[in-house]
Enzyme design. Sequence first.
Site, short mmCIF file in Angstrom:
data_model
loop_
_atom_site.label_atom_id
_atom_site.label_comp_id
_atom_site.label_asym_id
_atom_site.label_seq_id
_atom_site.Cartn_x
_atom_site.Cartn_y
_atom_site.Cartn_z
CG ASN A 9 -1.83 1.15 1.32
OD1 ASN A 9 -1.40 2.29 1.13
ND2 ASN A 9 -3.09 0.92 1.63
CG ASP A 65 -3.08 4.75 0.53
OD1 ASP A 65 -3.03 4.64 -0.71
OD2 ASP A 65 -4.00 4.27 1.23
CG HIS A 66 1.21 5.96 5.01
ND1 HIS A 66 0.57 6.95 5.72
CD2 HIS A 66 0.58 4.81 5.33
CE1 HIS A 66 -0.38 6.42 6.47
NE2 HIS A 66 -0.40 5.11 6.25
NE ARG A 83 7.85 21.55 1.88
CZ ARG A 83 7.26 21.76 3.07
NH1 ARG A 83 6.03 22.21 3.13
NH2 ARG A 83 7.91 21.54 4.20
CG HIS A 121 -8.21 4.59 0.68
ND1 HIS A 121 -8.43 4.59 2.03
CD2 HIS A 121 -9.39 4.92 0.10
CE1 HIS A 121 -9.70 4.92 2.27
NE2 HIS A 121 -10.29 5.14 1.11
NE ARG A 158 -9.33 9.22 3.35
CZ ARG A 158 -9.59 8.47 4.43
NH1 ARG A 158 -8.78 7.50 4.78
NH2 ARG A 158 -10.63 8.71 5.17
NE ARG A 160 -7.73 12.38 4.54
CZ ARG A 160 -8.33 11.94 5.65
NH1 ARG A 160 -7.65 11.22 6.51
NH2 ARG A 160 -9.57 12.24 5.92
CD GLU A 180 -6.99 0.16 0.94
OE1 GLU A 180 -7.22 1.22 1.56
OE2 GLU A 180 -6.11 -0.62 1.27
CB THR A 186 -4.97 5.67 8.45
OG1 THR A 186 -4.92 4.56 7.54
CG2 THR A 186 -4.86 5.16 9.87
CB THR A 187 -9.03 2.65 6.79
OG1 THR A 187 -8.76 3.22 5.52
CG2 THR A 187 -10.37 1.98 6.77
CD GLU A 215 -7.24 -5.66 3.18
OE1 GLU A 215 -7.27 -5.59 1.93
OE2 GLU A 215 -6.57 -4.88 3.89
CG HIS A 237 -5.35 -0.88 9.43
ND1 HIS A 237 -5.86 0.12 8.63
CD2 HIS A 237 -4.95 -0.29 10.56
CE1 HIS A 237 -5.79 1.27 9.27
NE2 HIS A 237 -5.22 1.05 10.44
N GLY A 288 1.28 -1.22 4.29
CA GLY A 288 1.69 0.08 3.80
C GLY A 288 2.65 0.81 4.71
CG HIS A 289 2.74 3.54 8.81
ND1 HIS A 289 3.66 3.22 9.78
CD2 HIS A 289 2.64 4.88 8.82
CE1 HIS A 289 4.09 4.32 10.36
NE2 HIS A 289 3.49 5.34 9.80
N1 PXP Z 1 -5.80 -2.50 4.15
C1 PXP Z 1 -6.70 -1.50 4.14
C2 PXP Z 1 -8.10 -1.79 3.73
C3 PXP Z 1 -6.32 -0.18 4.48
O1 PXP Z 1 -7.23 0.81 4.46
C4 PXP Z 1 -4.97 0.07 4.81
C5 PXP Z 1 -4.51 1.46 5.11
O2 PXP Z 1 -5.20 2.06 6.06
C6 PXP Z 1 -4.07 -1.01 4.81
C7 PXP Z 1 -4.51 -2.28 4.48
C8 PXP Z 1 -2.62 -0.81 5.15
O3 PXP Z 1 -2.48 -0.43 6.47
P1 PXP Z 1 -1.04 0.02 6.98
O4 PXP Z 1 -0.67 1.25 6.25
O5 PXP Z 1 -1.23 0.21 8.44
O6 PXP Z 1 -0.09 -1.12 6.67
#
Ligand code: PXP
Length: 247
Positions: free
Chosen positions: A7, A9-10, A18, A52, A54, A58, A79, A109-110, A160, A200, A222-223
């Site tokens: 993932n 997103d981050h 920035r 994701h 959104r 964001r 997502e 986050t979710t 999931e 997550h 992701g994170h």
């Molecule tokens: N799965 C879903 C459905 C998510 O929304 C997210 C991010 O919030 C993740 C997995 C990945 O989570 P993380 O960034 O904590 O690894």
Amino acid sequence: MIFLGVNIDHCATLRQARYREAPATTGGAVEPDPVTFALAAEQAGADGITVHLREDRRHIQDRDVWRLRECLGTRLNLEMACTPEMTALALKLKPEYVCLVPENRQEITTEGGLNVVGNRDRVRACVDALSTAGIQVSPFIDPDEPQIEASAKLGAPLVELHTGAYAQAYFTPRRAAEFQRLRLGAVGAHNLGLVVNAGHGINYANIAEIRQLPHLHELNIGHSIVSRALFTGVTEAVREMKRRMNP
Ligand code: PXP
């Protein structure tokens, strides 16, 4: 063998910190580029890329998902909120997978799974429309029997399972109970014929236990990978997670 969806997103969150106005001023060619991150993750062994998009845009932007659609060699997992607008976008984009998530503008986050039980008609409309187009849909749900059963009844091929409560409980006495909740959820979903994904809050420490969940097909992480990549680079961050997932 457990598959890894990375993932990104981050990575987009960091860019937006920035360069929020960048598309108007620079054409969006700014650092760090989530698409470049995704391609490096694929090269290092990621089995798919998750984003994701959104409703408030964001972090991931529309331009990112279209570029990913064009460049990825693996699979795109989008997502999204369970809304007619996002469904229409997904039908145009045609990702291989859509993961239906709840959205609340205030959350960072979710947080918490999608309430499939309380939103059957809305979720069914999304699942039906996307499935007809050949997109595989997975509701992102808490690992509880009613949500799992409702997802199966709506005809989703995958779920999931939300591992966030387990991850939060990791250093507390609740950890064993949360792990058991996930274990029962995975078994229940598998017995109903659902493919079991999870995600997550999974990191380089808790993966040692998470990977022991039965019937796991794919983890979306992701994170922790984006964070580790700051120190080791994307390649090593992804390789190390894959080593720990499938030692
Ligand atoms: N799965 C879903 C459905 C998510 O929304 C997210 C991010 O919030 C993740 C997995 C990945 O989570 P993380 O960034 O904590 O690894």
